[in-house]
Design an enzyme around this catalytic site. Structure first.
Site, PDB file in Angstrom:
ATOM      1  N   HIS A   1      -9.699  -5.724   3.437  1.00  0.00           N
ATOM      2  CA  HIS A   1      -9.398  -6.261   2.108  1.00  0.00           C
ATOM      3  C   HIS A   1      -7.982  -6.833   2.005  1.00  0.00           C
ATOM      4  O   HIS A   1      -7.699  -7.617   1.106  1.00  0.00           O
ATOM      5  CB  HIS A   1      -9.687  -5.236   1.010  1.00  0.00           C
ATOM      6  CG  HIS A   1      -8.756  -4.076   0.920  1.00  0.00           C
ATOM      7  ND1 HIS A   1      -7.706  -4.063   0.035  1.00  0.00           N
ATOM      8  CD2 HIS A   1      -8.705  -2.902   1.570  1.00  0.00           C
ATOM      9  CE1 HIS A   1      -7.076  -2.899   0.146  1.00  0.00           C
ATOM     10  NE2 HIS A   1      -7.659  -2.183   1.077  1.00  0.00           N
TER      11      HIS A   1
ATOM     12  N   CYS B   1       1.619   6.585  -7.246  1.00  0.00           N
ATOM     13  CA  CYS B   1       1.246   7.332  -8.440  1.00  0.00           C
ATOM     14  C   CYS B   1       0.057   8.221  -8.111  1.00  0.00           C
ATOM     15  O   CYS B   1      -0.983   7.732  -7.723  1.00  0.00           O
ATOM     16  CB  CYS B   1       0.871   6.351  -9.546  1.00  0.00           C
ATOM     17  SG  CYS B   1       0.432   7.180 -11.064  1.00  0.00           S
TER      18      CYS B   1
HETATM   19  N1  PLP Z   1      -1.593   1.135   5.874  1.00  0.00           N
HETATM   20  C1  PLP Z   1      -0.856   0.383   5.048  1.00  0.00           C
HETATM   21  C2  PLP Z   1       0.474  -0.100   5.500  1.00  0.00           C
HETATM   22  C3  PLP Z   1      -1.337   0.040   3.779  1.00  0.00           C
HETATM   23  O1  PLP Z   1      -0.583  -0.701   2.958  1.00  0.00           O
HETATM   24  C4  PLP Z   1      -2.613   0.505   3.387  1.00  0.00           C
HETATM   25  C5  PLP Z   1      -3.154   0.201   2.055  1.00  0.00           C
HETATM   26  O2  PLP Z   1      -2.504  -0.255   1.159  1.00  0.00           O
HETATM   27  C6  PLP Z   1      -3.340   1.289   4.290  1.00  0.00           C
HETATM   28  C7  PLP Z   1      -2.814   1.580   5.524  1.00  0.00           C
HETATM   29  C8  PLP Z   1      -4.701   1.817   3.936  1.00  0.00           C
HETATM   30  O3  PLP Z   1      -5.674   0.820   4.042  1.00  0.00           O
HETATM   31  P1  PLP Z   1      -7.067   0.969   3.239  1.00  0.00           P
HETATM   32  O4  PLP Z   1      -6.769   0.617   1.817  1.00  0.00           O
HETATM   33  O5  PLP Z   1      -7.984  -0.022   3.894  1.00  0.00           O
HETATM   34  O6  PLP Z   1      -7.513   2.364   3.416  1.00  0.00           O
END
Ligand code: PLP
Length: 369
Positions: A179, A305
């Protein structure tokens, strides 16, 4: 994604319907692999970036040269919470690597921590999700490999915005999230640099899907969308990055003109072209987010949050930023569909909101506005 939703077959079935679904998955695997410069067989689809991080952070990762469990997990102080949680390592086997005031992982601290391990797994993100600061991955990889270690890189925020070729980075494992590059929500991938890297302890066992590394019937439509987004990201990286960087320059120049006292975090470091994290002392993030939302502009805070309580950002804390400023951190991010007009709209809203909120804050403190 719509095409895939119309397919009734299970990708593990051998009949024509099943093969059609399998074809979409393998096609997407090729596109995701191309984005990071590996062979398709090295891509394991998961339900999210979070799950890919959980799968990666296991002591039981084997390589051609090393079958014994990893003795230590070293994680930087600025990682996403899905890495900070430590995967399947015991708490006492996890150590932190400090970051500097610009939001970059401290390589001297990394070298020091590595000297106290024998088979470490190290996890450092390619770019930070709050500040956008790009991390010195190639330098870290050289240190990690010299110490008989493996390097996992969380590239969730960086993918599609900066180059992410695994060989150039020197990463052994790399996490992606569908996403974040325009695919549907609920897909991710853990990518291995080579096929000799093996998870002796997969997170989800069962039907043997994803070469035994992640059981469960695949999210065919989500994976198809992830593949399509990866293909677009790969083809358009250079032009999109230039477009987003031009918007960042415009946004930050405008911001500085409206709020000369505002601090842009990590401004001295190399950053993603689509992210700005800033704060204006006296303006609280929660209040500003609501006021900006009323102006039709969606921004977020640098803080996480949970259960209704805003926690101060661990990233800003690791950078040594003091609480009055961390409480005001606002993250603005944009993408390939954002226009100059959107940046102008943001600046107009900020002019109005920051003016009103700074005035209110001065009045509260009894200072003549
Ligand atoms: N790693 C980082 C740096 C992220 O910014 C995010 C989500 O914002 C994730 C991992 C987690 O990904 P997911 O939302 O697909 O679980």
């Amino acid at each position: 994604m719509q095409e895939a939703l119309a397919l009734p077959g299970n990708p593990s079935s051998v009949h024509a319907e099943g093969r059609a679904a399998r074809h979409l998955i393998e096609h997407a695997r090729e596109d995701v692999a191309r984005l990071v410069g590996v062979r398709p067989a090295n891509v394991t689809f998961t339900s999210s970036g979070t799950e890919a991080n959980m799968l990666a952070l296991s002591p039981a990762i084997e390589t051609a040269a090393e079958k014994r469990p990893r003795d230590k997990l070293l994680i930087s102080a600025i990682e996403h919470s899905s890495v900070r949680a430590g995967g399947r390592f015991a708490r006492e086997a996890i150590a932190d690597i400090a970051a500097d005031a610009d939001g970059r992982v401290d390589l001297t601290a990394l070298a020091d921590a590595l000297s106290r391990t024998s088979r470490p797994l190290v996890s450092i993100m390619l770019a930070n999700n709050e500040t956008g600061v790009v991390q010195p991955i190639a330098e870290a990889a050289a240190l990690v490999h010299a110490a008989n270690g493996l390097l996992h890189v969380d590239a969730v925020q960086a993918a599609g915005r900066i180059a992410g070729d695994m060989t150039a980075l020197g990463a052994d494992l790399l996490t992606l999230s569908g996403h974040k590059i325009g695919g549907g929500k609920g897909t991710g991938a853990l990518v291995r640099a080579n096929e000799a890297i093996h998870f002796a302890d997969p997170l989800i066992r069962g039907g043997g899907q994803e070469r035994g590394m992640r059981a469960g019937t695949e999210n065919v439509a989500g994976i198809a969308a992830f593949g399509a987004a990866a293909l677009a990201a790969h083809r358009q990286l250079a032009t999109e990055a230039a477009h987003m960087l031009a918007l960042r320059t415009e946004l930050e120049e405008g911001l500085r003109a409206i709020s000369p006292q505002a601090v842009i975090f990590g401004a001295a470091a190399e950053r993603l072209p689509n992210t700005t994290l800033f704060a204006l002392e006296g303006v609280k993030a929660e209040t500003a987010i609501i006021a900006m939302d009323l102006e039709g502009v969606a921004v977020s805070s640098g803080a996480a949050c949970s259960s209704g309580k805003v926690q101060p950002s661990h990233v800003l804390a690791a950078m040594g930023v003091s609480p009055p400023l961390t409480r005001g951190a606002l993250r603005v991010s944009w993408g390939w569909t954002t226009t100059k007009g959107d940046v102008e709209r943001f600046l107009n809203a900020w002019r109005k909101v920051s003016g009103a909120l700074s005035k209110g804050s001065k009045e509260q403190r009894g200072i003549a506005a």
